[in-house]
Design a protein around this motif. Sequence first.
Motif, PDB file in Angstrom:
ATOM      1  N   ASP A 579       0.839  -1.203   0.000  1.00  0.00           N
ATOM      2  CA  ASP A 579       0.000   0.000   0.000  1.00  0.00           C
ATOM      3  C   ASP A 579       0.873   1.251   0.000  1.00  0.00           C
ATOM      4  O   ASP A 579       0.627   2.208  -0.748  1.00  0.00           O
ATOM      5  CB  ASP A 579      -0.902   0.018   1.240  1.00  0.00           C
ATOM      6  CG  ASP A 579      -2.028  -0.991   1.168  1.00  0.00           C
ATOM      7  OD1 ASP A 579      -2.352  -1.450   0.062  1.00  0.00           O
ATOM      8  OD2 ASP A 579      -2.586  -1.325   2.233  1.00  0.00           O
ATOM      9  N   ALA A 580       1.896   1.241   0.859  1.00  0.00           N
ATOM     10  CA  ALA A 580       2.786   2.396   0.953  1.00  0.00           C
ATOM     11  C   ALA A 580       3.604   2.562  -0.325  1.00  0.00           C
ATOM     12  O   ALA A 580       3.792   3.685  -0.821  1.00  0.00           O
ATOM     13  CB  ALA A 580       3.704   2.236   2.166  1.00  0.00           C
ATOM     14  N   TRP A 581       4.102   1.459  -0.864  1.00  0.00           N
ATOM     15  CA  TRP A 581       4.883   1.498  -2.109  1.00  0.00           C
ATOM     16  C   TRP A 581       4.062   2.115  -3.242  1.00  0.00           C
ATOM     17  O   TRP A 581       4.531   2.998  -3.970  1.00  0.00           O
ATOM     18  CB  TRP A 581       5.326   0.081  -2.459  1.00  0.00           C
ATOM     19  CG  TRP A 581       5.863  -0.095  -3.848  1.00  0.00           C
ATOM     20  CD1 TRP A 581       5.168  -0.476  -4.959  1.00  0.00           C
ATOM     21  CD2 TRP A 581       7.215   0.130  -4.279  1.00  0.00           C
ATOM     22  NE1 TRP A 581       5.997  -0.529  -6.056  1.00  0.00           N
ATOM     23  CE2 TRP A 581       7.260  -0.156  -5.667  1.00  0.00           C
ATOM     24  CE3 TRP A 581       8.380   0.525  -3.642  1.00  0.00           C
ATOM     25  CZ2 TRP A 581       8.430  -0.050  -6.419  1.00  0.00           C
ATOM     26  CZ3 TRP A 581       9.549   0.634  -4.378  1.00  0.00           C
ATOM     27  CH2 TRP A 581       9.572   0.352  -5.756  1.00  0.00           C
ATOM     28  N   LEU A 582       2.841   1.641  -3.401  1.00  0.00           N
ATOM     29  CA  LEU A 582       1.989   2.157  -4.474  1.00  0.00           C
ATOM     30  C   LEU A 582       1.646   3.626  -4.247  1.00  0.00           C
ATOM     31  O   LEU A 582       1.552   4.412  -5.198  1.00  0.00           O
ATOM     32  CB  LEU A 582       0.721   1.311  -4.572  1.00  0.00           C
ATOM     33  CG  LEU A 582       0.933  -0.126  -5.052  1.00  0.00           C
ATOM     34  CD1 LEU A 582      -0.321  -0.956  -4.820  1.00  0.00           C
ATOM     35  CD2 LEU A 582       1.324  -0.159  -6.533  1.00  0.00           C
ATOM     36  N   LYS A 583       1.464   4.017  -2.980  1.00  0.00           N
ATOM     37  CA  LYS A 583       1.128   5.410  -2.682  1.00  0.00           C
ATOM     38  C   LYS A 583       2.256   6.353  -3.075  1.00  0.00           C
ATOM     39  O   LYS A 583       2.029   7.358  -3.768  1.00  0.00           O
ATOM     40  CB  LYS A 583       0.800   5.568  -1.196  1.00  0.00           C
ATOM     41  CG  LYS A 583       0.464   7.003  -0.791  1.00  0.00           C
ATOM     42  CD  LYS A 583       0.297   7.154   0.704  1.00  0.00           C
ATOM     43  CE  LYS A 583      -0.996   6.565   1.205  1.00  0.00           C
ATOM     44  NZ  LYS A 583      -1.237   6.917   2.645  1.00  0.00           N
ATOM     45  N   VAL A 584       3.479   6.044  -2.654  1.00  0.00           N
ATOM     46  CA  VAL A 584       4.581   6.985  -2.911  1.00  0.00           C
ATOM     47  C   VAL A 584       4.999   6.983  -4.374  1.00  0.00           C
ATOM     48  O   VAL A 584       5.631   7.931  -4.848  1.00  0.00           O
ATOM     49  CB  VAL A 584       5.798   6.707  -2.005  1.00  0.00           C
ATOM     50  CG1 VAL A 584       5.408   6.811  -0.539  1.00  0.00           C
ATOM     51  CG2 VAL A 584       6.438   5.365  -2.300  1.00  0.00           C
ATOM     52  N   HIS A 585       4.638   5.916  -5.121  1.00  0.00           N
ATOM     53  CA  HIS A 585       4.951   5.863  -6.548  1.00  0.00           C
ATOM     54  C   HIS A 585       3.733   6.179  -7.411  1.00  0.00           C
ATOM     55  O   HIS A 585       3.723   5.882  -8.617  1.00  0.00           O
ATOM     56  CB  HIS A 585       5.532   4.494  -6.907  1.00  0.00           C
ATOM     57  CG  HIS A 585       6.902   4.265  -6.346  1.00  0.00           C
ATOM     58  ND1 HIS A 585       8.033   4.773  -6.922  1.00  0.00           N
ATOM     59  CD2 HIS A 585       7.312   3.616  -5.229  1.00  0.00           C
ATOM     60  CE1 HIS A 585       9.100   4.422  -6.209  1.00  0.00           C
ATOM     61  NE2 HIS A 585       8.686   3.724  -5.168  1.00  0.00           N
ATOM     62  N   HIS A 586       2.704   6.761  -6.765  1.00  0.00           N
ATOM     63  CA  HIS A 586       1.526   7.259  -7.482  1.00  0.00           C
ATOM     64  C   HIS A 586       0.863   6.173  -8.335  1.00  0.00           C
ATOM     65  O   HIS A 586       0.279   6.463  -9.382  1.00  0.00           O
ATOM     66  CB  HIS A 586       1.900   8.457  -8.361  1.00  0.00           C
ATOM     67  CG  HIS A 586       2.628   9.531  -7.627  1.00  0.00           C
ATOM     68  ND1 HIS A 586       2.033  10.315  -6.667  1.00  0.00           N
ATOM     69  CD2 HIS A 586       3.936   9.936  -7.693  1.00  0.00           C
ATOM     70  CE1 HIS A 586       2.925  11.174  -6.183  1.00  0.00           C
ATOM     71  NE2 HIS A 586       4.083  10.964  -6.778  1.00  0.00           N
ATOM     72  N   ARG A 587       0.968   4.925  -7.876  1.00  0.00           N
ATOM     73  CA  ARG A 587       0.330   3.792  -8.551  1.00  0.00           C
ATOM     74  C   ARG A 587       0.667   3.745 -10.045  1.00  0.00           C
ATOM     75  O   ARG A 587      -0.178   3.418 -10.883  1.00  0.00           O
ATOM     76  CB  ARG A 587      -1.183   3.799  -8.349  1.00  0.00           C
ATOM     77  CG  ARG A 587      -1.628   3.684  -6.911  1.00  0.00           C
ATOM     78  CD  ARG A 587      -3.126   3.475  -6.794  1.00  0.00           C
ATOM     79  NE  ARG A 587      -3.491   2.152  -7.266  1.00  0.00           N
ATOM     80  CZ  ARG A 587      -3.514   1.063  -6.499  1.00  0.00           C
ATOM     81  NH1 ARG A 587      -3.168   1.142  -5.226  1.00  0.00           N
ATOM     82  NH2 ARG A 587      -3.868  -0.096  -6.998  1.00  0.00           N
ATOM     83  N   SER A 588       1.902   4.034 -10.364  1.00  0.00           N
ATOM     84  CA  SER A 588       2.336   3.959 -11.760  1.00  0.00           C
ATOM     85  C   SER A 588       2.279   2.516 -12.242  1.00  0.00           C
ATOM     86  O   SER A 588       2.255   1.569 -11.437  1.00  0.00           O
ATOM     87  CB  SER A 588       3.763   4.485 -11.902  1.00  0.00           C
ATOM     88  OG  SER A 588       4.680   3.615 -11.259  1.00  0.00           O
TER      89      SER A 588
END
Length: 649
Positions: A579-588
Amino acid sequence: MPEWLLTNGLGGFAAGTTDGINTRKYHGLLVAATLPPVGRIMTFSRFVENLVLDDRRIDFSAGIFGEDVVGQGQKFQRDFELGDGFVRWVFDIEGVRVERRVLVCHEVNASGVRYTVTRPGDHKGNVTLGLWPMLALRDFHGVRRRHDGPAPEIDAVEDRAVFIRSGDLAVRIEADGGRFRQAPDWWYGQTYPQETARAMDDREDHFTPGPFEVECSSEVTTIALWIHLDHDEGGFIWEQELERRQVALGATASCGGEAVLRAAAPPRPLTPAQRKLARAAADFVVHRHRPDGGLGTTVIAGYPWFADWGRDTFICVPGLFLAMGRIEEAGQVLATFADHVSQGMVPNRFDDYTNEPEYNTVDASLWFIHAAHAFRDAGGDGRVFSDRLLPACREIIDGYTRGTRFRIGVDESDGLVTAGDETTQLTWMDARRDGVVFTPRHGKAVEINALWYNALMLLGEERRAQQVRESFRARFIAIDPERLFEQGLHDVIGPDKPDRSVRPNQIFAVSLPHSPLDHEEQYVVVEVVRRKLLTPYGLRTLSADDPRYQPRFAGPMFERDRAYHNGTVWPWLIGPFLDAWLKVHHRSDAAVEQACHWLGPLLEHLERDACLNSISEVFDAEPPHRPGACFAQAWSVAEVLRLVIELEI
């Protein structure tokens, strides 16, 4: 050897190994939940099975006695299958084919075992199947010794049935063919290697009332036996029970070779990975007695030994229920705990024997607020939320503000939540044994205050939340930017100084819907966790460069508890990390692809390791990352299921 699990929706279950050898005291064909989902009793361990071919008796089951395997099941076994609601073995015994199937009845404390014996066409001699039930009739956490407690006694005998009583517990074994022959006896010293490794009681004596015997005179002979508590009705029919179990699992008749979910399904058809995880998820959803005498819904935290835990349940709600469209059941689960709010706290567990609620955690109540609002946002019943869940949420906020048990309360100087002292373990890192606290985290823990900020924002307490945000950033972020990149956030602000351990708890300051950090700070936290804690099976609980780091979860319970949160990998943490990974990478697209890649090893584990079709509680911190502790853990399954639904894997 891989294990298997069947559950009954009451907290009861059957479990064992794929080769049929019981290696744990929790392995057996019927663990009955006498006070759902607790009061669990190991009633029936296994059958000692033999074929008499002419005058020769051949044992095709097996058990461990001392260091010896007694019986020849491994020699004759040809196949094993874990199907929808049943397990199946096939044996070839000098040309005679024997199939054994086991199922656990849904919402009844009963199990069935069916044997199909197929003789070759040219076999002219006598073939007799003998089945000796091995009974334990004891608390499922213990072991039975012949002279401990009330001895089992034969209470009544019929042509095809026998009643056995031990104290207040009575069990009936009945067959739909053959005959029962009374011949009471004891088998001494069955050994459980898994318990030996844990330095626990590892030997058990079993009572048998005598054998069920079947003359296999036809080319194909079938017999079904049912084991159930005396207050259950009996009269079971195999096909009907199997169909009931399949319906309970959400399965209908095969359509094009694929089972499909029948009810409460997510909006789109399930992929194979999602379907398998949905089957696993169903094992953890069980009934619980409500104070009014009715049955509510709750979540077993893990098999074989946990009951329902508040913290685990609330973390599981998004995956086990909301992601699957089981919105109404999510409301029932949350309402069950809302009924027990006391002094601003929800229970973290219910006693295994009395069912009384126990209040011993600082985070369960805050996870309740998170889960309740996730229920609302998923389209949950507005009246359930406003009339039952929201008042409980506000009572929690008020209770923490005023101060409650275990020195849990808000520090007026900075608005942060503090809890406990050197004698308590109130966060999810709660291992202690023989008076030793292995991960002391009293004071202001990072994930507790991330949850507190999230809870205030969810409840519209924005002014108070702003104070918490400012204090959180001032207290938990290292002043030196270089130190921040190496360490991330402090783990705990203690009475004397910050605990700078690199642990996964900081990831919740990013993963929760409302974060007290700005985007750059969130990115640094995710990178620290990725570099120092990420493994193929989840997050380590402590960085490997810490002197307290434990690479293996093994040995006696003291050693296991020492390692439990000091390096050991927890797969449920892959959820908040991604969840955190996707958040900081703007769900690219690249971030989503990487997230799917990181889930791969856990999906492979589901297929081959530990308990087939489930996910273990923990893994060793170092390769090859051997699975350990509970062989099937609710939040491990729930978080992976939530992610594979969200990412459409």
